[in-house]
Design a protein around this motif. Structure first.
Motif, mmCIF file in Angstrom:
data_model
loop_
_atom_site.group_PDB
_atom_site.id
_atom_site.type_symbol
_atom_site.label_atom_id
_atom_site.label_comp_id
_atom_site.label_asym_id
_atom_site.label_seq_id
_atom_site.Cartn_x
_atom_site.Cartn_y
_atom_site.Cartn_z
ATOM 1 N N ILE A 197 0.763 -1.280 0.228
ATOM 2 C CA ILE A 197 0.098 0.306 -0.096
ATOM 3 C C ILE A 197 0.507 1.040 0.165
ATOM 4 O O ILE A 197 0.763 2.225 -0.481
ATOM 5 C CB ILE A 197 -0.813 0.253 1.417
ATOM 6 C CG1 ILE A 197 -2.550 1.007 0.725
ATOM 7 C CG2 ILE A 197 -0.327 0.154 2.350
ATOM 8 C CD1 ILE A 197 -3.487 0.270 1.539
ATOM 9 N N VAL A 198 1.898 1.606 0.815
ATOM 10 C CA VAL A 198 2.702 2.021 0.218
ATOM 11 C C VAL A 198 3.784 2.336 -0.416
ATOM 12 O O VAL A 198 3.427 3.282 -1.254
ATOM 13 C CB VAL A 198 3.375 2.098 2.441
ATOM 14 C CG1 VAL A 198 4.670 2.884 2.074
ATOM 15 C CG2 VAL A 198 3.085 2.046 3.310
ATOM 16 N N GLU A 199 3.881 1.139 -1.333
ATOM 17 C CA GLU A 199 4.397 1.407 -2.121
ATOM 18 C C GLU A 199 3.717 2.587 -3.871
ATOM 19 O O GLU A 199 4.022 2.879 -4.670
ATOM 20 C CB GLU A 199 5.251 0.284 -2.978
ATOM 21 C CG GLU A 199 6.512 -0.502 -2.408
ATOM 22 C CD GLU A 199 7.543 0.877 -2.485
ATOM 23 O OE1 GLU A 199 8.012 1.254 -3.104
ATOM 24 O OE2 GLU A 199 8.258 0.687 -1.319
ATOM 25 N N LEU A 200 2.362 1.611 -3.288
ATOM 26 C CA LEU A 200 1.437 1.843 -4.258
ATOM 27 C C LEU A 200 1.072 3.480 -4.440
ATOM 28 O O LEU A 200 1.718 3.888 -5.362
ATOM 29 C CB LEU A 200 0.018 1.460 -3.892
ATOM 30 C CG LEU A 200 -0.920 1.366 -5.038
ATOM 31 C CD1 LEU A 200 -0.544 0.204 -6.295
ATOM 32 C CD2 LEU A 200 -2.579 0.996 -4.994
ATOM 33 N N ALA A 201 0.828 3.432 -3.249
ATOM 34 C CA ALA A 201 1.045 5.513 -2.693
ATOM 35 C C ALA A 201 2.121 6.144 -3.827
ATOM 36 O O ALA A 201 2.284 7.490 -3.954
ATOM 37 C CB ALA A 201 0.395 5.813 -1.009
ATOM 38 N N LYS A 202 3.276 5.568 -2.966
ATOM 39 C CA LYS A 202 4.617 6.348 -3.414
ATOM 40 C C LYS A 202 4.519 6.061 -4.950
ATOM 41 O O LYS A 202 5.205 7.448 -5.918
ATOM 42 C CB LYS A 202 5.831 5.927 -3.164
ATOM 43 C CG LYS A 202 6.352 5.724 -1.841
ATOM 44 C CD LYS A 202 7.253 5.102 -1.351
ATOM 45 C CE LYS A 202 7.392 5.833 0.359
ATOM 46 N NZ LYS A 202 9.079 5.078 0.341
ATOM 47 N N LYS A 203 4.276 5.184 -6.025
ATOM 48 C CA LYS A 203 3.923 5.457 -6.961
ATOM 49 C C LYS A 203 3.227 5.945 -7.290
ATOM 50 O O LYS A 203 2.959 6.851 -9.309
ATOM 51 C CB LYS A 203 3.383 4.112 -7.646
ATOM 52 C CG LYS A 203 4.137 3.220 -9.225
ATOM 53 C CD LYS A 203 3.914 1.878 -9.455
ATOM 54 C CE LYS A 203 3.153 1.691 -10.377
ATOM 55 N NZ LYS A 203 2.764 0.390 -10.535
ATOM 56 N N HIS A 204 2.422 6.741 -7.034
ATOM 57 C CA HIS A 204 0.497 6.786 -7.885
ATOM 58 C C HIS A 204 0.225 8.014 -6.948
ATOM 59 O O HIS A 204 -0.448 9.245 -8.232
ATOM 60 C CB HIS A 204 -0.803 6.811 -7.878
ATOM 61 C CG HIS A 204 -0.278 5.200 -9.001
ATOM 62 N ND1 HIS A 204 -0.372 5.305 -10.067
ATOM 63 C CD2 HIS A 204 -0.862 3.873 -8.398
ATOM 64 C CE1 HIS A 204 -0.545 4.040 -10.178
ATOM 65 N NE2 HIS A 204 -0.376 3.369 -9.619
ATOM 66 N N THR A 205 1.445 8.778 -6.293
ATOM 67 C CA THR A 205 0.791 10.074 -5.547
ATOM 68 C C THR A 205 2.144 10.533 -5.503
ATOM 69 O O THR A 205 3.412 10.065 -5.367
ATOM 70 C CB THR A 205 0.447 9.622 -4.286
ATOM 71 O OG1 THR A 205 1.175 9.735 -3.131
ATOM 72 C CG2 THR A 205 -1.208 9.531 -4.700
ATOM 73 N N PRO A 206 2.107 12.393 -5.847
ATOM 74 C CA PRO A 206 3.420 12.764 -5.267
ATOM 75 C C PRO A 206 4.104 12.427 -4.172
ATOM 76 O O PRO A 206 3.707 12.470 -2.866
ATOM 77 C CB PRO A 206 3.347 14.850 -5.225
ATOM 78 C CG PRO A 206 1.631 14.039 -5.663
ATOM 79 C CD PRO A 206 1.405 13.326 -5.876
ATOM 80 N N THR A 207 5.872 11.979 -4.477
ATOM 81 C CA THR A 207 6.253 12.371 -2.996
ATOM 82 C C THR A 207 7.381 13.403 -3.003
ATOM 83 O O THR A 207 7.597 13.720 -3.807
ATOM 84 C CB THR A 207 7.015 11.021 -2.971
ATOM 85 O OG1 THR A 207 7.929 11.020 -4.560
ATOM 86 C CG2 THR A 207 6.400 9.347 -2.518
ATOM 87 N N ALA A 208 8.300 13.616 -1.620
ATOM 88 C CA ALA A 208 8.807 14.712 -1.537
ATOM 89 C C ALA A 208 10.407 14.165 -1.258
ATOM 90 O O ALA A 208 10.695 13.271 -1.773
ATOM 91 C CB ALA A 208 8.431 15.104 -0.573
ATOM 92 N N PRO A 209 11.406 14.807 -2.014
ATOM 93 C CA PRO A 209 13.022 14.434 -2.333
ATOM 94 C C PRO A 209 12.834 13.706 -0.938
ATOM 95 O O PRO A 209 14.141 12.034 -1.619
ATOM 96 C CB PRO A 209 13.200 15.523 -1.847
ATOM 97 C CG PRO A 209 12.836 16.139 -2.302
ATOM 98 C CD PRO A 209 11.845 16.554 -2.157
ATOM 99 N N ASP A 210 12.919 13.599 -0.441
ATOM 100 C CA ASP A 210 12.904 12.476 0.978
ATOM 101 C C ASP A 210 12.572 11.253 1.053
ATOM 102 O O ASP A 210 12.478 10.026 1.801
ATOM 103 C CB ASP A 210 12.841 12.404 2.701
ATOM 104 C CG ASP A 210 11.312 13.888 2.901
ATOM 105 O OD1 ASP A 210 10.878 13.387 1.724
ATOM 106 O OD2 ASP A 210 11.440 13.532 3.745
ATOM 107 N N GLY A 211 10.948 10.844 -0.374
ATOM 108 C CA GLY A 211 10.815 9.783 -0.356
ATOM 109 C C GLY A 211 9.667 9.916 0.613
ATOM 110 O O GLY A 211 8.262 8.881 0.607
#
Ligand SMILES: Cc1cc2nc3c(=O)[nH]c(=O)nc-3n(C[C@H](O)[C@H](O)[C@H](O)COP(=O)(O)OP(=O)(O)OC[C@H]3O[C@@H](n4cnc5c(N)ncnc54)[C@H](O)[C@@H]3O)c2cc1C
Length: 396
Positions: free
Chosen positions: A266-280
């Motif tokens: 679920i975390v990976e999916l969110a990182k894939k489909h929503t914006p992330t900051a430079p620190d991830g």
């Protein structure tokens, strides 16, 4: 004293060898291996995996080896589950016999019934359906009317069951029937096993809005049933029914952990489909909060299951805990589905999620289907009534 470390190492090595790569992917509906005469394998690896698990008795790992089960103790079973989860191994077999009937038969069946039915369930030779609900008896199950008369050398069954999942593919059905119409509701019910190929049994599929049909109405018109297919005592079927429901509700509470988009997913999916900051970190604070809340709830649920496991091992189960798990598990599953859709954004508008992985492909369908879990096996309102009355002792 068992050497559990050794058992874990052996199990891990065995699964590495016998669970082929294609059986370590999230399972699509059409790839599920169901029991029964019409058993279908999506590919050769699916067949190999099923046969290897079946031959070890690991389709029912904690059932007694004398009936074909794996004969594992509670700790070994847990280790097997953990090692299967570690490799993402698919469930080797889908069947109401494995999930529900088997444990009830082990508790209430005669020796003859165990020998007749349990090995065939373990080996996936027979597909079972559940005949509980009737058009006038769902939540109020004990008002069921399907009539079962004692005709000397056999029973005669007349009536109808509804919402019988996949009964048109089933070989046998376990049914609640009324054997004493004069007794108080629960007192006149018996638990009967009926061969779906008996004369007078018919099914009519019920079409859903999606056009698919997972349910049937099942009819019994003067169906003769041998007397040795009565489980437990005559008119005492309610006890068997409740034992079986315990397993059905436990299964449904664990559905969220059976879905393979796990915590990391679920975390990976969110990182894939929503914006992330430079620190991830995810930029959307509200989404971060909702994911964290879900992961905490999921962890709490795991710990609750862990507690139940240790209580079961110590033979000191607090029945109040068991009453809560279906409601908690199914509600959290639906919250998780909402969260996954939110993460998918516009992609979640399509029934066939356009995506690169099978896992994402199933999200929208799971969201729609998982609504059923707060109805099947007893609705959430009924579960809350049970918790209020029997767990909390509140007045009716
Ligand atoms: C996916 C799925 C698979 C199923 N498979 C099977 C199967 O294989 N075999 C089988 O026998 N059945 C099966 N069922 C049927 C299921 O057991 C029933 O749907 C369920 O018990 C509810 O009964 P009902 O549909 O008649 O609803 P009703 O009992 O008519 O309830 C309607 C609504 O009223 C509410 N309600 C009813 N009584 C009360 C009360 N006292 N207090 C508060 N609220 C109340 C309910 O919560 C619900 O929201 C399945 C259902 C689903 C969704």
């Amino acid at each position: 004293m068992q050497d559990y470390d050794q058992f874990r190492a052996q199990t891990r090595a065995w699964l590495e060898t016998n669970c082929p790569p294609s059986q370590r992917q999230p399972v699509l509906e059409e790839e599920q291996i169901w029991a029964g005469k019409s058993q279908h394998f999506h590919n050769d690896e699916a067949r190999q995996y099923f046969e290897a698990m079946r031959d070890k008795g690991w389709t029912a790992p904690d059932w007694p080896a004398e009936y074909g089960g794996g004969g594992l103790d509670a700790s070994q079973t847990k280790i097997l589950e953990q090692e299967m989860a570690r490799l993402n191994c698919r469930p080797p077999l889908y069947d109401m016999g494995i999930w529900m009937l088997g444990p009830a038969l082990l508790a209430y069946g005669s020796e003859e019934q165990k020998r007749e039915h349990i090995p065939r369930i373990v080996r996936g030779e027979v597909r079972w359906a559940q005949g509980y609900s009737e058009p006038g008896a769902g939540s109020d199950l004990a008002s069921l009317k399907t009539k079962c008369e004692d005709c000397g050398d056999h029973f005669l069954v007349n009536g109808t069951k509804i919402w019988t999942t996949k009964a048109d593919h089933a070989d046998w059905i376990f049914c609640l029937v009324r054997t004493d119409p004069t007794a108080a509701k629960q007192a006149g019910i018996s638990f009967l096993l009926i061969d779906m190929h008996s004369g007078g049994v018919s099914t009519a599929p019920i079409k859903l809005i999606s056009g698919a049909s997972v349910f049937c109405q099942t009819f019994f018109d003067n169906v003769k049933v041998p007397k040795n297919q009565l489980v437990g005592e005559l008119n005492q079927g309610w006890a068997v029914a409740k034992e079986l429901l315990k397993h059905e509700r436990k299964l449904m509470s664990s559905m969220s952990s059976m879905v393979q988009d796990d915590q990391e997913g679920i975390v990976e999916l969110a990182k894939k489909h929503t914006p992330t900051a430079p620190d991830g970190k995810l930029v959307d604070g509200a989404l971060r909060r909702d994911i964290t809340r879900h992961l905490m709830n999921q962890r709490a649920q795991e710990l609750l299951n862990e507690r139940l496991y240790h209580q079961a091992k110590a033979r000191a189960i607090d029945p109040r805990l068991g009453m809560t798990i279906k409601h908690i598990g199914t509600a959290e599953l639906q919250r998780k589905d909402e969260l996954l859709l939110e993460i998918l954004g516009n992609r979640g508008l399509s029934w066939e999620t356009p995506s690169t992985t099978d896992n994402e492909h199933t999200i929208v369908k799971n969201w729609a289907y998982d609504k059923a879990h707060t109805i099947a096996g007893g609705t959430s309102e009924i579960q809350l009534n049970i918790i209020a009355k029997r767990a909390l002792g509140l007045p009716a």
